[in-house]
Write a protein that holds these residues in place. Structure first.
Motif, short mmCIF file in Angstrom:
data_model
loop_
_atom_site.label_atom_id
_atom_site.label_comp_id
_atom_site.label_asym_id
_atom_site.label_seq_id
_atom_site.Cartn_x
_atom_site.Cartn_y
_atom_site.Cartn_z
N PHE A 75 -68.71 -54.30 73.91
CA PHE A 75 -68.65 -53.22 72.69
C PHE A 75 -67.42 -52.63 72.75
CE2 PHE A 75 -69.99 -49.00 71.46
CZ PHE A 75 -70.54 -49.49 70.05
N LEU A 76 -67.07 -52.35 71.37
CA LEU A 76 -65.89 -51.29 71.40
C LEU A 76 -66.06 -50.31 70.26
CD1 LEU A 76 -62.13 -52.48 71.06
CD2 LEU A 76 -63.29 -51.14 69.22
N GLN A 77 -65.74 -49.22 70.58
CA GLN A 77 -66.07 -47.87 69.60
C GLN A 77 -64.97 -47.13 69.27
OE1 GLN A 77 -69.01 -45.29 70.73
NE2 GLN A 77 -68.34 -43.71 69.32
N LEU A 78 -64.45 -47.20 68.19
CA LEU A 78 -63.30 -46.23 67.81
C LEU A 78 -63.78 -45.12 66.82
CD1 LEU A 78 -60.02 -45.52 67.13
CD2 LEU A 78 -60.51 -47.12 65.20
N ASP A 79 -63.50 -44.00 67.28
CA ASP A 79 -63.92 -42.67 66.28
C ASP A 79 -62.60 -42.06 65.78
OD1 ASP A 79 -66.24 -43.00 67.26
OD2 ASP A 79 -66.28 -41.27 68.55
N ALA A 80 -62.70 -41.90 64.49
CA ALA A 80 -61.70 -41.23 63.68
C ALA A 80 -62.08 -40.05 63.02
CB ALA A 80 -60.78 -42.27 62.92
N GLU A 81 -61.19 -39.28 62.27
CA GLU A 81 -61.84 -38.01 61.80
C GLU A 81 -62.73 -38.43 60.62
OE1 GLU A 81 -58.01 -35.21 61.39
OE2 GLU A 81 -57.63 -36.80 60.28
N PHE A 130 -64.54 -48.64 75.06
CA PHE A 130 -65.01 -50.04 75.16
C PHE A 130 -65.61 -50.37 76.54
CE2 PHE A 130 -61.44 -51.56 77.60
CZ PHE A 130 -60.55 -50.59 77.19
N GLU A 131 -66.62 -51.26 76.59
CA GLU A 131 -67.24 -51.95 77.81
C GLU A 131 -66.69 -52.99 78.04
OE1 GLU A 131 -71.86 -50.99 77.54
OE2 GLU A 131 -71.07 -51.17 75.44
N THR A 132 -66.48 -53.17 79.53
CA THR A 132 -65.86 -54.54 80.09
C THR A 132 -66.89 -54.80 80.82
OG1 THR A 132 -64.79 -53.88 81.77
CG2 THR A 132 -63.61 -53.60 79.71
N HIS A 133 -66.91 -56.23 81.43
CA HIS A 133 -67.65 -56.62 82.54
C HIS A 133 -67.78 -55.72 83.87
CE1 HIS A 133 -68.10 -61.02 81.19
NE2 HIS A 133 -68.79 -60.11 80.48
N ALA A 134 -66.46 -55.28 84.03
CA ALA A 134 -66.41 -54.61 85.32
C ALA A 134 -66.45 -52.90 85.19
CB ALA A 134 -65.09 -54.69 86.04
N ILE A 138 -76.50 -47.96 66.27
CA ILE A 138 -75.36 -49.02 65.75
C ILE A 138 -75.21 -50.11 66.90
CG2 ILE A 138 -73.33 -49.59 64.91
CD1 ILE A 138 -73.53 -47.13 63.12
N ARG A 139 -74.86 -49.67 68.09
CA ARG A 139 -74.49 -50.19 69.36
C ARG A 139 -75.71 -51.26 69.62
NH1 ARG A 139 -75.84 -49.91 74.54
NH2 ARG A 139 -74.38 -50.75 76.10
N VAL A 140 -76.97 -50.74 69.66
CA VAL A 140 -78.10 -51.79 69.99
C VAL A 140 -78.24 -52.84 69.05
CG1 VAL A 140 -80.36 -51.56 70.21
CG2 VAL A 140 -79.39 -49.68 71.35
N GLU A 141 -78.22 -52.27 67.61
CA GLU A 141 -78.21 -53.49 66.46
C GLU A 141 -77.11 -54.57 66.84
OE1 GLU A 141 -80.83 -53.94 64.56
OE2 GLU A 141 -81.80 -52.26 65.50
N LEU A 142 -75.88 -53.87 67.08
CA LEU A 142 -74.65 -54.91 67.32
C LEU A 142 -74.91 -55.83 68.30
CD1 LEU A 142 -71.66 -52.62 66.47
CD2 LEU A 142 -72.15 -54.79 65.21
N LEU A 143 -75.48 -55.23 69.38
CA LEU A 143 -75.77 -56.35 70.57
C LEU A 143 -76.99 -57.32 70.32
CD1 LEU A 143 -75.43 -53.49 73.44
CD2 LEU A 143 -73.79 -55.36 72.82
N LYS A 144 -77.88 -56.78 69.42
CA LYS A 144 -78.94 -57.75 69.25
C LYS A 144 -78.41 -58.61 68.25
CE LYS A 144 -82.37 -54.64 68.04
NZ LYS A 144 -83.57 -54.34 67.44
N CYS A 203 -67.14 -49.82 64.94
CA CYS A 203 -67.98 -50.51 66.05
C CYS A 203 -67.68 -51.99 66.20
CB CYS A 203 -69.16 -50.02 66.12
SG CYS A 203 -69.69 -48.17 66.26
N ALA A 204 -67.51 -52.50 67.27
CA ALA A 204 -67.40 -54.18 67.01
C ALA A 204 -67.70 -54.64 68.62
CB ALA A 204 -66.00 -54.40 67.22
N VAL A 205 -68.54 -55.69 68.27
CA VAL A 205 -68.88 -56.49 69.71
C VAL A 205 -68.32 -57.85 69.69
CG1 VAL A 205 -71.04 -55.12 70.23
CG2 VAL A 205 -71.22 -57.04 68.77
N GLY A 206 -68.19 -58.41 70.69
CA GLY A 206 -67.64 -59.86 70.80
C GLY A 206 -67.68 -60.43 72.12
N GLY A 207 -66.83 -61.22 72.59
CA GLY A 207 -66.81 -61.58 73.77
C GLY A 207 -67.61 -62.99 74.03
#
Lengths: 269, 116
Positions: free
Chosen positions: B70-76, A217-221, B104-110, B81-85
């Motif tokens: 951004f958060l990314q969890l990889d499993a078998e 995960f990415e944070t501000h820091a 996917i990350r780029v599209e999620l951030l958009k 993937c999730a974005v928020g904040g």
């Protein structure tokens, strides 16, 4: 704290030349609002360019943002203005240690200790001495066993990168996480971050997507990556926000390999 | 029935390897809107993803690493993937292991930008 921040903000709005920006910036830094803290500190610095505490505040925020070059610059300025400033000595000692410049680290921390910096500096000094040239960089199979705090030292590429190996209870088994004052925060950081893995296990089980391999995960820091290791242990790698995620994954893989070898050798290598 | 989020979710679900996309309330773990394949349990995905994201956010904050984006969890057998904040909403994507997570990350951030 929220009331304090509100009060200090109002005071600063009434009197932009007030030194209350030091308290406000520090409070925001402690809350993790690093960009706002930096903005406040830099505005204060514009009005008080020869104020050592203002430069010290910017340096501490820079460390939290993993911007070590800026932190060094600011603390060097602090020492030019106030040569006996303990916070600057401790900070420069910490960064020197992170960058593997153990002689510099020892010199700064010695000066801080002589200036009455306290037991935390003495402990940091001991860590630096244990980690300095007398103990070689560890490799698997080397004997005698190296300092577990240096388990990942040769894998990490710059001062902003940190790795910790935690046991199933969140206790640190290897690695190190020092803050800007030279304090080892590994136990605290480990305890906080290890809780994520329980949540991850729950999610993967319920969603039936198999065993989890990593979370990032990415944070501000910072950017943070974690992976499960043997015996329920957990590997945590953190790096500066500027670190590309692909590079972080590679670091995580290399640290995971090192951790597996170390654990396989009974945690002593 | 369409919602203000329908187009956003459809756009995410068109990415290669994406199985589901959801907008979730982080606080209560409830689905705000979702684009799911037949048979998927959106409520369960939403609750678990929101809980995981919230835990990551609180842990990172306690560790003084700042807010989580951004958060990314990889499993078998899958990825989450999730974005928020930015407020209570979290955008969640469930994807195949072989999905292009960079895209996917780029599209999620958009998508997050278009939410706020």
């Amino acid at each position: 704290m929220a009331d304090d921040i509100h009060g200090w903000s109002e005071e600063l709005a009434r009197d932009p030349s007030s030194l209350v920006f030091l308290q406000l910036g520090e409070a925001l830094r402690r809350q993790g609002q690093l960009e706002v803290a930096l903005k406040i500190a830099l505005r204060g610095l514009e009005r008080h360019p020869r104020h050592a505490e203002a430069h010290d505040l910017v340096a501490r925020i820079a460390v939290d943002r993993r911007d070590f070059a800026r932190a060094v610059e600011e603390w060097e300025t602090v020492l030019r203005i106030s040569p006996s400033h303990l916070g600057a000595m401790k900070g420069l000692g910490y960064i020197s240690f992170q960058q593997g410049r153990f002689n510099d680290a020892e010199r700064f921390l010695n000066e801080a200790s002589a200036g009455g910096a306290g037991t935390d500096v003495d402990a940091a000094l001991e860590t630096v001495r244990r980690s300095s040239g007398s103990i070689p960089v560890p490799r698997v199979g080397d004997d005698p066993a190296p300092d577990p705090q240096r388990l990942f030292a040769d894998i990490l590429l710059d001062a902003g990168q940190t790795a910790l190996l935690l046991d199933a209870n969140g206790y640190v088994m290897g690695g190190l996480y020092l803050d800007g004052d030279g304090n080892d925060l590994g136990q605290e950081i480990g305890a906080q971050l290890s809780g994520i893995s329980d949540e991850v296990v729950r999610a993967t089980r319920h969603l039936d997507i198999g065993e989890w391999r990593s979370i990032l995960f990415e944070t501000h820091a910072a950017v943070v990556a974690m992976a499960p290791a043997a015996d329920g242990s957990l590997l945590v790698v953190a790096a500066s926000k500027a670190t590309p995620l692909g590079l972080l994954r590679r670091l995580l893989d290399r640290c995971a390999q090192r951790a597996a070898e170390w654990l396989g050798a009974g945690g002593s290598r | 029935m369409s919602s203000p989020f329908t187009a956003l979710l459809e756009s995410l679900s068109r990415q290669r390897g994406v199985r589901a996309s959801l907008i979730v309330s982080e606080n209560d773990g409830l689905v705000v809107d979702a684009n799911l394949r037949f048979g998927q349990d959106g409520d369960r995905v939403a609750a678990l993803a929101a809980s995981m994201y919230r835990k990551a956010r609180m842990s990172a904050s306690a560790a003084r690493l700042g807010a989580v984006g951004f958060l990314q969890l990889d499993a078998e057998r899958g990825r989450i993937c999730a974005v928020g904040g930015r407020g209570d909403l979290v955008i969640v994507v469930v994807a195949e292991p072989a999905a292009n997570v960079g895209l996917i990350r780029v599209e999620l951030l958009k998508a997050l930008d278009s939410l706020t």
